[in-house]
Write a protein that holds these residues in place. Sequence first.
Motif, short mmCIF file in Angstrom:
data_model
loop_
_atom_site.label_atom_id
_atom_site.label_comp_id
_atom_site.label_asym_id
_atom_site.label_seq_id
_atom_site.Cartn_x
_atom_site.Cartn_y
_atom_site.Cartn_z
N ALA A 180 8.29 2.69 10.85
CA ALA A 180 7.48 3.75 9.94
C ALA A 180 7.36 3.14 8.56
O ALA A 180 7.88 3.91 7.71
N ASP A 181 6.85 1.89 8.42
CA ASP A 181 6.92 1.25 7.08
C ASP A 181 5.36 0.81 6.97
O ASP A 181 4.72 0.08 7.91
N PRO A 182 4.66 1.64 6.13
CA PRO A 182 2.96 1.33 6.01
C PRO A 182 2.50 0.14 5.83
O PRO A 182 1.63 -0.49 6.15
N ASP A 183 3.58 -0.67 5.29
CA ASP A 183 2.96 -2.15 4.74
C ASP A 183 2.71 -3.04 6.14
O ASP A 183 1.73 -3.76 6.12
N GLN A 184 3.77 -2.52 7.20
CA GLN A 184 3.33 -3.47 8.45
C GLN A 184 2.12 -3.30 9.14
O GLN A 184 1.50 -4.38 9.44
N PRO A 185 1.79 -1.97 9.53
CA PRO A 185 0.50 -1.90 10.16
C PRO A 185 -0.94 -2.28 9.14
O PRO A 185 -1.92 -3.02 9.68
N LEU A 226 -3.29 -5.46 10.10
CA LEU A 226 -4.64 -5.41 10.63
C LEU A 226 -5.60 -5.36 9.62
O LEU A 226 -6.83 -5.74 10.08
N LEU A 227 -5.24 -5.51 8.22
CA LEU A 227 -6.31 -5.42 7.07
C LEU A 227 -6.09 -6.28 6.13
O LEU A 227 -6.92 -6.40 5.24
N ASP A 235 -6.57 -6.39 -0.33
CA ASP A 235 -5.41 -7.08 -0.46
C ASP A 235 -4.82 -6.80 -1.85
O ASP A 235 -3.57 -6.76 -1.89
N GLU A 236 -5.36 -6.69 -2.88
CA GLU A 236 -4.63 -6.58 -4.13
C GLU A 236 -3.87 -5.08 -4.06
O GLU A 236 -2.80 -5.32 -4.64
N LEU A 237 -4.67 -3.96 -3.53
CA LEU A 237 -3.58 -2.75 -3.56
C LEU A 237 -2.57 -2.83 -2.43
O LEU A 237 -1.52 -2.33 -2.90
N LEU A 238 -2.63 -3.66 -1.66
CA LEU A 238 -1.66 -3.79 -0.39
C LEU A 238 -0.54 -4.64 -1.17
O LEU A 238 0.92 -4.20 -0.74
N GLU A 239 -0.89 -5.78 -1.86
CA GLU A 239 0.29 -6.53 -2.49
C GLU A 239 0.77 -5.65 -3.56
O GLU A 239 2.06 -5.91 -3.70
N ILE A 265 -5.94 2.98 -0.97
CA ILE A 265 -5.83 2.03 0.10
C ILE A 265 -6.50 2.98 1.00
O ILE A 265 -7.66 2.39 1.81
N GLN A 266 -6.12 4.19 1.56
CA GLN A 266 -6.65 4.85 2.50
C GLN A 266 -7.95 5.26 2.08
O GLN A 266 -8.95 5.28 2.83
#
Length: 513
Positions: A417-422, A426-427, A445-449, A467-468
């Motif tokens: 339950a760590d949103p970074d991983q999925p 996946l994206l 990419d930039e938002l995830l980082e 992100i969503q």
Amino acid sequence: MTHCRSTVWTITLAVACLVSVLAGVASAPAQEKVLRVRIGADMTGLDPAKLFNIENQTISNHIYNGLVRYEYEKSGGIVPDLAEKWDLSPDGKTYTFHLRKGVKWHKGHGELSADDVKFSYERVLDPATASRYKGEFKLVETIEAVDPHTVRIRLKSKYPGFLNKVAGYNQGFVVSRKAMEKLGDQYATNPIGTGPFVFDSWSPKNQVILVANKEYFQGAPKLDRIVFRLIQEETTAEIALQRGEIDVFYALQNAEVIGRLAKVPGITVHRRTANHTINMVLNATYEPLGKPLVRRAIAHAVNLKAMRDVFFQGLKGQPNWVLTSSFEESAKDLTEWPYDPEKAKALLREAGYPSGFKLTVTSLTLQPYDKIAVLLADDLRKAGLDTSVQILERAAYLAARGAGTPHVVITAVTGPADPDQPLWNLLHSSSFPPGLNTARYKGIDELLEAAQIELDRTKRLALYRQIQQKLREDVPVVPLYNDMLFAASRAGVKNFAPDPQFTMNAYTVTLEK
């Protein structure tokens, strides 16, 4: 007189036989405690750097350990595993893990050392390994074996979720350098771990057998062996469970089978929320799917509510753009695009495809994904697309995804339950094949980082909301449903529970008559 001797001899012989039988019973070994678990697809390889699919992950759960693990049986938090403790430097960038002493590798491969940990994680980072999980260690700067029982991992920046990367799951599993270098290409089907069970044998398209590790550092398991038996058809597995041919029906999906088993005396149906959605991934390198209008048309063309309400009989939940409602970061108000075939046709015309185009939906030969592909293809035809279905065996499916060739694939990305991983797997663009980003998407990419290293909770939640929102606008994937994990077990199976990663671990399981 002869008759009397004969009678005495007969009695003497009978007594001798009875004594022999009783002695044999007394000396006979106790009956083995064997847990028989149904799996729906065959094992394809147990190399943690390349693990994929819940069957391989579930088997690996019993063989390997990470530096830390998820305590699903209690708090659900992260607790020590191969590392008995760890320290974090004042700048928040350096983790020092102190390993347990005396932990033994299976099959005489010596003791666990810091060098094994360094080797395991650097191997994931090595491009030559072609690991699907290289991106998971993107923030790792250096890995140092300080001494045989101390590992120091220096990060490029602070990362509050780093312990999830070295937990007992996929890339977090630790392998034996000695075994890996000795076995080479044969390692994936002859794995060596430190876990509670030892890999014994694999009969392709039949079963996998694990035996108890009596030297396990947490204590020997209560079972003598586990047999993972391949039964693809769920109705066949249902019959096998009721006949006592299997003890655990793992990864149960069919709504009708779930309903029937729930009514059978002596059988328990287990239900648990999973940490992932099932998604339709749209490959932007296929020219029509490169246009956001086309992807949005596809989102309007699929009747997901009917799929959940009718096909799954309400057992699956409505998704919220890849993150399920089990995540604090889930933007629960961002609902799916409404089903509207006419809107889909209008968007296709606007995008320059008034007559549609050819589209192939690819899935595994695994329930329910193969049937979902057919349902989706039917919906897309109603919107004017020339849609076909491609159902592939596991190896062919993985090869196709690795090459990045399918137009559309049905997939889940499981994990903690760590949103970074999925989201990363996946994206993120670093997860292009051989990773799992078969959408070939680069838009977040930039938002995830930024979210990955953000320490402020409020700011982090805001980033994941962005992100969503971006995913809903761009539609690189169409989330189909929030998954729910079902399993069934026979009476006598105690302390069994599936975990939210869509796997299971039988270490704590006991068998009673």
